[in-house]
Design a protein around this motif. Structure first.
Motif, PDB file in Angstrom:
ATOM      1  N   GLU A 178       0.781  -1.256   0.012  1.00  0.00           N
ATOM      2  CA  GLU A 178      -0.059  -0.013  -0.027  1.00  0.00           C
ATOM      3  C   GLU A 178       0.909   1.316  -0.011  1.00  0.00           C
ATOM      4  OE1 GLU A 178      -2.711  -0.111   3.033  1.00  0.00           O
ATOM      5  OE2 GLU A 178      -3.874  -1.699   2.534  1.00  0.00           O
ATOM      6  N   ASP A 179       2.084   1.231   0.733  1.00  0.00           N
ATOM      7  CA  ASP A 179       2.931   2.313   0.757  1.00  0.00           C
ATOM      8  C   ASP A 179       3.457   2.544  -0.604  1.00  0.00           C
ATOM      9  OD1 ASP A 179       4.346   4.292   1.615  1.00  0.00           O
ATOM     10  OD2 ASP A 179       5.719   3.269   2.767  1.00  0.00           O
TER      11      ASP A 179
ATOM     12  N   SER B  96       0.957   3.955  -3.041  1.00  0.00           N
ATOM     13  CA  SER B  96       0.564   5.391  -2.773  1.00  0.00           C
ATOM     14  C   SER B  96       1.674   6.465  -3.379  1.00  0.00           C
ATOM     15  CB  SER B  96       0.582   5.751  -1.148  1.00  0.00           C
ATOM     16  OG  SER B  96      -0.569   5.056  -0.771  1.00  0.00           O
ATOM     17  N   ARG B  97       2.885   5.807  -3.177  1.00  0.00           N
ATOM     18  CA  ARG B  97       4.030   6.705  -3.735  1.00  0.00           C
ATOM     19  C   ARG B  97       3.914   6.501  -5.400  1.00  0.00           C
ATOM     20  NH1 ARG B  97       8.418   7.096   0.025  1.00  0.00           N
ATOM     21  NH2 ARG B  97       8.205   6.293   1.881  1.00  0.00           N
TER      22      ARG B  97
ATOM     23  N   MET C 106       1.453   6.192  -7.180  1.00  0.00           N
ATOM     24  CA  MET C 106       0.186   7.037  -7.827  1.00  0.00           C
ATOM     25  C   MET C 106       0.596   8.558  -7.438  1.00  0.00           C
ATOM     26  SD  MET C 106      -2.912   5.210  -5.839  1.00  0.00           S
ATOM     27  CE  MET C 106      -4.148   6.440  -6.476  1.00  0.00           C
ATOM     28  N   THR C 107       1.418   8.974  -6.923  1.00  0.00           N
ATOM     29  CA  THR C 107       2.000  10.319  -6.866  1.00  0.00           C
ATOM     30  C   THR C 107       3.046  10.552  -8.112  1.00  0.00           C
ATOM     31  OG1 THR C 107       3.789   9.863  -5.315  1.00  0.00           O
ATOM     32  CG2 THR C 107       1.661  10.611  -4.338  1.00  0.00           C
TER      33      THR C 107
ATOM     34  N   ARG D 112      -9.911  -0.313  -1.951  1.00  0.00           N
ATOM     35  CA  ARG D 112      -8.594   0.870  -2.554  1.00  0.00           C
ATOM     36  C   ARG D 112      -8.738   1.083  -3.959  1.00  0.00           C
ATOM     37  NH1 ARG D 112      -5.570  -2.700   0.794  1.00  0.00           N
ATOM     38  NH2 ARG D 112      -4.755  -4.085  -1.117  1.00  0.00           N
TER      39      ARG D 112
END
Length: 213
Positions: free
Chosen positions: A87-88, A91-92, A94-95, A149
């Protein structure tokens, strides 16, 4: 290397690494879980030993047992920590403005490069279909966690679509597991490339209905 691929590589390398010994119990437990995850990935759940896990964590076997009662308790914790890392990383990624259909492939890139890990993960997945297995509840809940998610991201679902969000996630999980097998049988096959295409197809919105005259 494309711009977002460079950003993904930076994001992956930026994930937290295992630290040295710590005096605090939560930090020490996290290190033991990380060591267990590495041992399970290398040897498989059945063959991994508590002594190997303790050695990887820089502990004695007796010291490890003061934190965890055994592998049955360690396995769910290790799986939860692995999912947290995923998940971490997601998230990275996606940025980094990665196209939605490529996010899952980017998250799985390192994993698909490790054939032994793939074999052990598949064996664990099959074993966990037994309701008595310590990982059963983790895999049972994985679909729902993924659905929450993805629904607002790469797999948007409208009420008038043929597939519900839950059905889409079921198909994605089935596709990933199937591609694991195909990648092991034929490493030259671009399994993650196929996953990207599949994600693009399954995320596609149906054409708008023609207005009635």
């Amino acid at each position: 290397m494309r711009g977002w691929e460079h950003d993904v590589d930076v994001a992956r390398r930026a994930l937290p690494r295992r630290r040295g010994p710590s005096a605090t119990t939560p930090a020490r437990r996290a290190e033991i879980v990380e060591a267990a995850l590495a041992s399970f990935a290398e040897h498989g759940y059945e063959r991994a030993s508590l002594r190997d896990i303790a050695a990887r964590a820089g502990l004695t076997h007796a010291a490890l047992l003061r934190h965890f009662s055994g592998k049955d308790e360690l396995l769910p914790a290790a799986l939860a920590q692995r999912e947290a890392h995923e998940e971490d990383l997601a998230s990275r990624i996606m940025t980094a403005h990665v196209p939605g259909e490529q996010i899952l492939s980017a998250v799985l890139a390192d994993e698909f490069a490790e054939s032994d890990f793939q074999r052990n993960w598949l064996a664990l997945t099959v074993a966990a279909t037994n309701p008595e297995h310590p990982a059963h509840e983790f895999f049972l809940g994985r679909r729902e966690r993924m659905r929450s998610r993805f629904t607002d991201g790469p797999l948007p679902t409208k009420e008038d679509e043929l597939l519900t969000a839950d059905e889409k996630i079921t198909l994605v999980l089935a596709m990933v597991d199937g591609l694991r097998i195909q990648a092991l049988l034929d490493p030259s096959r671009d399994a993650l490339g196929l996953l990207t295409i599949f994600m693009k197809l399954i995320a596609a919105q149906p054409p708008a209905a023609e207005p009635e005259h």
